[in-house]
Design a protein around this motif. Structure first.
Motif, PDB file in Angstrom:
ATOM      1  N   LYS A 265     -41.378  10.096 -17.795  1.00 25.54           N
ATOM      2  CA  LYS A 265     -42.003   9.001 -18.548  1.00 25.54           C
ATOM      3  C   LYS A 265     -41.372   7.643 -18.263  1.00 25.54           C
ATOM      4  CE  LYS A 265     -43.233  11.973 -22.477  1.00 25.54           C
ATOM      5  NZ  LYS A 265     -43.067  12.181 -23.947  1.00 25.54           N
ATOM      6  N   CYS A 266     -40.230   7.638 -17.578  1.00 25.47           N
ATOM      7  CA  CYS A 266     -39.449   6.409 -17.412  1.00 25.47           C
ATOM      8  C   CYS A 266     -39.953   5.576 -16.237  1.00 25.47           C
ATOM      9  CB  CYS A 266     -37.976   6.767 -17.192  1.00 25.47           C
ATOM     10  SG  CYS A 266     -36.878   5.335 -17.103  1.00 25.47           S
ATOM     11  N   VAL A 267     -40.042   4.254 -16.430  1.00 21.91           N
ATOM     12  CA  VAL A 267     -40.413   3.347 -15.338  1.00 21.91           C
ATOM     13  C   VAL A 267     -39.214   2.538 -14.856  1.00 21.91           C
ATOM     14  CG1 VAL A 267     -42.826   3.197 -16.069  1.00 21.91           C
ATOM     15  CG2 VAL A 267     -41.174   1.525 -16.936  1.00 21.91           C
ATOM     16  N   HIS A 268     -38.047   2.800 -15.435  1.00 18.50           N
ATOM     17  CA  HIS A 268     -36.770   2.237 -14.963  1.00 18.50           C
ATOM     18  C   HIS A 268     -36.714   0.704 -15.023  1.00 18.50           C
ATOM     19  CE1 HIS A 268     -36.043   6.308 -13.533  1.00 18.50           C
ATOM     20  NE2 HIS A 268     -37.156   6.244 -12.827  1.00 18.50           N
ATOM     21  N   GLU A 269     -37.338   0.115 -16.027  1.00 16.72           N
ATOM     22  CA  GLU A 269     -37.303  -1.352 -16.125  1.00 16.72           C
ATOM     23  C   GLU A 269     -36.027  -1.859 -16.775  1.00 16.72           C
ATOM     24  OE1 GLU A 269     -38.553  -0.541 -20.304  1.00 16.72           O
ATOM     25  OE2 GLU A 269     -38.489   0.450 -18.365  1.00 16.72           O
ATOM     26  N   GLY A 270     -35.290  -0.985 -17.480  1.00 14.77           N
ATOM     27  CA  GLY A 270     -33.963  -1.335 -17.985  1.00 14.77           C
ATOM     28  C   GLY A 270     -33.906  -2.001 -19.344  1.00 14.77           C
ATOM     29  N   GLU A 271     -35.021  -2.068 -20.068  1.00 17.19           N
ATOM     30  CA  GLU A 271     -34.999  -2.691 -21.394  1.00 17.19           C
ATOM     31  C   GLU A 271     -34.082  -1.936 -22.353  1.00 17.19           C
ATOM     32  OE1 GLU A 271     -36.347  -5.544 -22.760  1.00 17.19           O
ATOM     33  OE2 GLU A 271     -36.576  -5.994 -20.641  1.00 17.19           O
ATOM     34  N   CYS A 272     -34.024  -0.621 -22.205  1.00 17.26           N
ATOM     35  CA  CYS A 272     -33.186   0.186 -23.099  1.00 17.26           C
ATOM     36  C   CYS A 272     -31.714  -0.180 -22.936  1.00 17.26           C
ATOM     37  CB  CYS A 272     -33.402   1.669 -22.834  1.00 17.26           C
ATOM     38  SG  CYS A 272     -33.114   2.172 -21.116  1.00 17.26           S
ATOM     39  N   ARG A 273     -31.287  -0.397 -21.697  1.00 16.31           N
ATOM     40  CA  ARG A 273     -29.883  -0.741 -21.454  1.00 16.31           C
ATOM     41  C   ARG A 273     -29.554  -2.145 -21.951  1.00 16.31           C
ATOM     42  NH1 ARG A 273     -31.570   1.391 -16.668  1.00 16.31           N
ATOM     43  NH2 ARG A 273     -31.419  -0.600 -15.549  1.00 16.31           N
ATOM     44  N   THR A 274     -30.543  -3.008 -21.964  1.00 11.92           N
ATOM     45  CA  THR A 274     -30.332  -4.383 -22.434  1.00 11.92           C
ATOM     46  C   THR A 274     -29.995  -4.420 -23.919  1.00 11.92           C
ATOM     47  OG1 THR A 274     -31.861  -5.249 -20.765  1.00 11.92           O
ATOM     48  CG2 THR A 274     -31.381  -6.670 -22.649  1.00 11.92           C
ATOM     49  N   VAL A 275     -30.641  -3.561 -24.701  1.00 15.54           N
ATOM     50  CA  VAL A 275     -30.438  -3.581 -26.159  1.00 15.54           C
ATOM     51  C   VAL A 275     -29.361  -2.603 -26.615  1.00 15.54           C
ATOM     52  CG1 VAL A 275     -32.823  -4.281 -26.566  1.00 15.54           C
ATOM     53  CG2 VAL A 275     -32.257  -1.846 -26.593  1.00 15.54           C
ATOM     54  N   CYS A 276     -28.938  -1.693 -25.740  1.00 15.92           N
ATOM     55  CA  CYS A 276     -28.004  -0.632 -26.141  1.00 15.92           C
ATOM     56  C   CYS A 276     -26.657  -1.199 -26.560  1.00 15.92           C
ATOM     57  CB  CYS A 276     -27.822   0.353 -24.990  1.00 15.92           C
ATOM     58  SG  CYS A 276     -26.785   1.778 -25.428  1.00 15.92           S
ATOM     59  N   LEU A 277     -26.081  -0.624 -27.616  1.00 13.27           N
ATOM     60  CA  LEU A 277     -24.773  -1.045 -28.110  1.00 13.27           C
ATOM     61  C   LEU A 277     -23.650  -0.533 -27.208  1.00 13.27           C
ATOM     62  CD1 LEU A 277     -25.371  -0.273 -31.893  1.00 13.27           C
ATOM     63  CD2 LEU A 277     -25.752  -2.425 -30.701  1.00 13.27           C
ATOM     64  N   VAL A 278     -23.915   0.570 -26.507  1.00 15.53           N
ATOM     65  CA  VAL A 278     -22.945   1.150 -25.557  1.00 15.53           C
ATOM     66  C   VAL A 278     -23.706   1.475 -24.265  1.00 15.53           C
ATOM     67  CG1 VAL A 278     -21.164   2.049 -27.097  1.00 15.53           C
ATOM     68  CG2 VAL A 278     -23.288   3.309 -26.861  1.00 15.53           C
ATOM     69  N   PRO A 279     -24.079   0.476 -23.482  1.00 13.76           N
ATOM     70  CA  PRO A 279     -25.037   0.662 -22.382  1.00 13.76           C
ATOM     71  C   PRO A 279     -24.631   1.636 -21.298  1.00 13.76           C
ATOM     72  CG  PRO A 279     -23.991  -1.518 -22.291  1.00 13.76           C
ATOM     73  CD  PRO A 279     -23.635  -0.929 -23.609  1.00 13.76           C
ATOM     74  N   HIS A 280     -23.340   1.966 -21.179  1.00 12.31           N
ATOM     75  CA  HIS A 280     -22.935   2.918 -20.135  1.00 12.31           C
ATOM     76  C   HIS A 280     -23.567   4.295 -20.329  1.00 12.31           C
ATOM     77  CE1 HIS A 280     -19.991   3.389 -23.406  1.00 12.31           C
ATOM     78  NE2 HIS A 280     -19.850   4.631 -23.003  1.00 12.31           N
ATOM     79  N   VAL A 281     -23.927   4.641 -21.584  1.00 13.81           N
ATOM     80  CA  VAL A 281     -24.505   5.964 -21.822  1.00 13.81           C
ATOM     81  C   VAL A 281     -25.939   6.054 -21.305  1.00 13.81           C
ATOM     82  CG1 VAL A 281     -23.063   6.294 -23.866  1.00 13.81           C
ATOM     83  CG2 VAL A 281     -25.405   5.459 -24.154  1.00 13.81           C
ATOM     84  N   LEU A 282     -26.559   4.905 -21.026  1.00  5.91           N
ATOM     85  CA  LEU A 282     -27.947   4.895 -20.570  1.00  5.91           C
ATOM     86  C   LEU A 282     -28.075   4.656 -19.070  1.00  5.91           C
ATOM     87  CD1 LEU A 282     -29.794   3.017 -23.461  1.00  5.91           C
ATOM     88  CD2 LEU A 282     -29.950   5.441 -22.858  1.00  5.91           C
ATOM     89  N   ASP A 283     -26.991   4.792 -18.330  1.00  9.60           N
ATOM     90  CA  ASP A 283     -27.080   4.642 -16.883  1.00  9.60           C
ATOM     91  C   ASP A 283     -27.981   5.701 -16.252  1.00  9.60           C
ATOM     92  OD1 ASP A 283     -25.276   2.459 -16.923  1.00  9.60           O
ATOM     93  OD2 ASP A 283     -24.581   3.036 -14.929  1.00  9.60           O
ATOM     94  N   ILE A 284     -28.188   6.804 -16.941  1.00 14.16           N
ATOM     95  CA  ILE A 284     -29.078   7.844 -16.412  1.00 14.16           C
ATOM     96  C   ILE A 284     -30.527   7.361 -16.342  1.00 14.16           C
ATOM     97  CG2 ILE A 284     -27.642   9.759 -17.193  1.00 14.16           C
ATOM     98  CD1 ILE A 284     -29.665  10.185 -19.463  1.00 14.16           C
ATOM     99  N   THR A 285     -30.853   6.252 -17.009  1.00 14.83           N
ATOM    100  CA  THR A 285     -32.209   5.728 -16.933  1.00 14.83           C
ATOM    101  C   THR A 285     -32.431   4.876 -15.683  1.00 14.83           C
ATOM    102  OG1 THR A 285     -31.684   3.714 -18.212  1.00 14.83           O
ATOM    103  CG2 THR A 285     -32.344   5.671 -19.453  1.00 14.83           C
ATOM    104  N   LYS A 286     -31.355   4.614 -14.914  1.00 18.45           N
ATOM    105  CA  LYS A 286     -31.508   3.900 -13.640  1.00 18.45           C
ATOM    106  C   LYS A 286     -32.139   4.833 -12.610  1.00 18.45           C
ATOM    107  CE  LYS A 286     -27.442   0.899 -14.220  1.00 18.45           C
ATOM    108  NZ  LYS A 286     -26.107   0.537 -13.676  1.00 18.45           N
ATOM    109  N   MET A 287     -32.857   4.252 -11.676  1.00 15.43           N
ATOM    110  CA  MET A 287     -33.495   5.037 -10.626  1.00 15.43           C
ATOM    111  C   MET A 287     -32.461   5.867  -9.869  1.00 15.43           C
ATOM    112  SD  MET A 287     -36.403   5.724  -9.032  1.00 15.43           S
ATOM    113  CE  MET A 287     -37.582   4.377  -9.238  1.00 15.43           C
ATOM    114  N   GLY A 288     -32.660   7.191  -9.874  1.00 13.79           N
ATOM    115  CA  GLY A 288     -31.785   8.090  -9.129  1.00 13.79           C
ATOM    116  C   GLY A 288     -30.575   8.600  -9.877  1.00 13.79           C
ATOM    117  N   TYR A 289     -30.385   8.180 -11.136  1.00 11.17           N
ATOM    118  CA  TYR A 289     -29.166   8.549 -11.868  1.00 11.17           C
ATOM    119  C   TYR A 289     -29.336   9.781 -12.768  1.00 11.17           C
ATOM    120  CZ  TYR A 289     -26.122   4.616 -10.653  1.00 11.17           C
ATOM    121  OH  TYR A 289     -25.305   3.730  -9.988  1.00 11.17           O
TER     122      TYR A 289
END
Length: 327
Positions: A265-289
């Motif tokens: 379902k992910c399009v990898h635009e990165g909005e989730c990482r922008t708002v995340c309080l601890v963004p390192h946990v959402l690196d799996i949403t990057k393309m290929g991660y």
């Protein structure tokens, strides 16, 4: 999930950098999905979806306001109980009794045990009670759903972002491993000095006691921390310094309540990482991660729900691990 990938997610909580999964860690399902997403047709579809999101952004603050309400209600119970002698919740955030049941923050309880070189029964009961509660919801859910300083820091973060947008301030990140060093340091100080040294500077306890019993000069320290976060380092205390956050993260490693990520379902635009309080946990949403087609966010996640609100594709959602029942 491979054991090696599981250990990597735990290591991230102690300061390890996020990384791509190796070939042996990546599942066949994830590998096929990644290949499919890189085809020209899917790449064009993804670009169109991202363009549409940018032009017509979806503003959803459901979980954000739910958290704010939760923090206010939990801390209001302490205030009301003390002010009107209701005896619903006695004490403060670091140690209390709820309807007669002892409750103790695990970090504070460990400090007391090390300082006095004795394990008190009431403290043990209170600690176990709190551990069970926050194990279920995910340890760091305490940070975003109960901690009074967290709410102040979140408001300070909004000021920081507004100033950064105008180019007036810049974020200066620190190494997340500093939190581990401070955890060990304060535990050692408790043992060596016979004082719970950390509690003198713990903004969680300071804010909680100020709300219940009235303000003290200790609030100047809290004001300094918030100013530091506004003008120099975004969410400094919660991301890089708080020993309590590390303790709760460890406790919630295998929590039933999780944030689930769905690669298809992910399009990898990165909005989730922008708002995340601890963004390192959402690196799996990057393309290929991503390691698998479906996986759960790393244990350092605070379950704040901001990423869920930010993802119009529904790639991130609350779930009960093992049951996959959507909340």
């Amino acid at each position: 999930m491979s054991f090696k990938w599981y250990l990597h997610k735990q290591a991230m909580m102690f300061g390890a950098a996020p990384r791509r999964p190796s070939n042996e860690e990546e599942t066949d399902a994830a590998r096929e999905l990644k290949k499919h997403q890189k085809t020209p047709e899917e790449t064009q579809i993804r670009k169109e979806k991202i363009a549409h999101e940018l032009e017509y952004p979806v503003v959803n603050r459901k979980w954000k306001y739910a958290r704010w309400l939760s923090i206010m209600i939990i801390n209001a119970m302490f205030i009301v109980s003390f002010s009107w002698d209701v005896q619903l919740v006695e004490g403060a955030m670091t140690a209390s009794r709820f309807l007669g049941f002892h409750m103790a923050d695990p970090t504070a309880a460990l400090q007391v045990t090390l300082a006095y070189k004795d394990l008190m029964l009431n403290l043990l009961i209170g600690t176990v009670t709190v551990i069970i509660v926050w194990w279920f919801f995910g340890g760091r859910a305490f940070c975003s759903w109960a901690c009074p300083y967290h709410l102040l820091a979140e408001w300070a973060e909004s000021i920081h972002l507004a100033l950064a947008k105008r180019g007036w301030v810049k974020d200066h990140p620190f190494h997340r491993g500093m939190r581990v060093v401070l955890w060990v340091l304060f535990m050692a100080l408790a043992y060596l000095t016979s004082y719970t040294v950390f509690e003198y500077i713990n903004p969680v306890g300071i804010v909680s006691r100020a709300l219940i019993y009235g303000p003290t000069l200790a609030l100047m320290w809290v004001a300094f921390l918030l100013s530091f976060e506004i003008f120099f380092s975004r969410r400094f205390w919660c991301r890089y310094a708080c020993p309590m956050g590390l303790t709760y993260g460890v406790l919630g490693t295998a929590a039933p309540v999780q944030i689930k990520y769905e690669l298809d379902k992910c399009v990898h635009e990165g909005e989730c990482r922008t708002v995340c309080l601890v963004p390192h946990v959402l690196d799996i949403t990057k393309m290929g991660y991503a390691q698998d087609a479906e996986e759960y966010i790393a244990p350092d996640c605070t379950r704040c729900g901001l990423c869920v609100d930010a993802c119009p594709q529904g790639a991130l959602s609350f779930s009960l691990r093992g049951l996959d029942k959507m909340i």
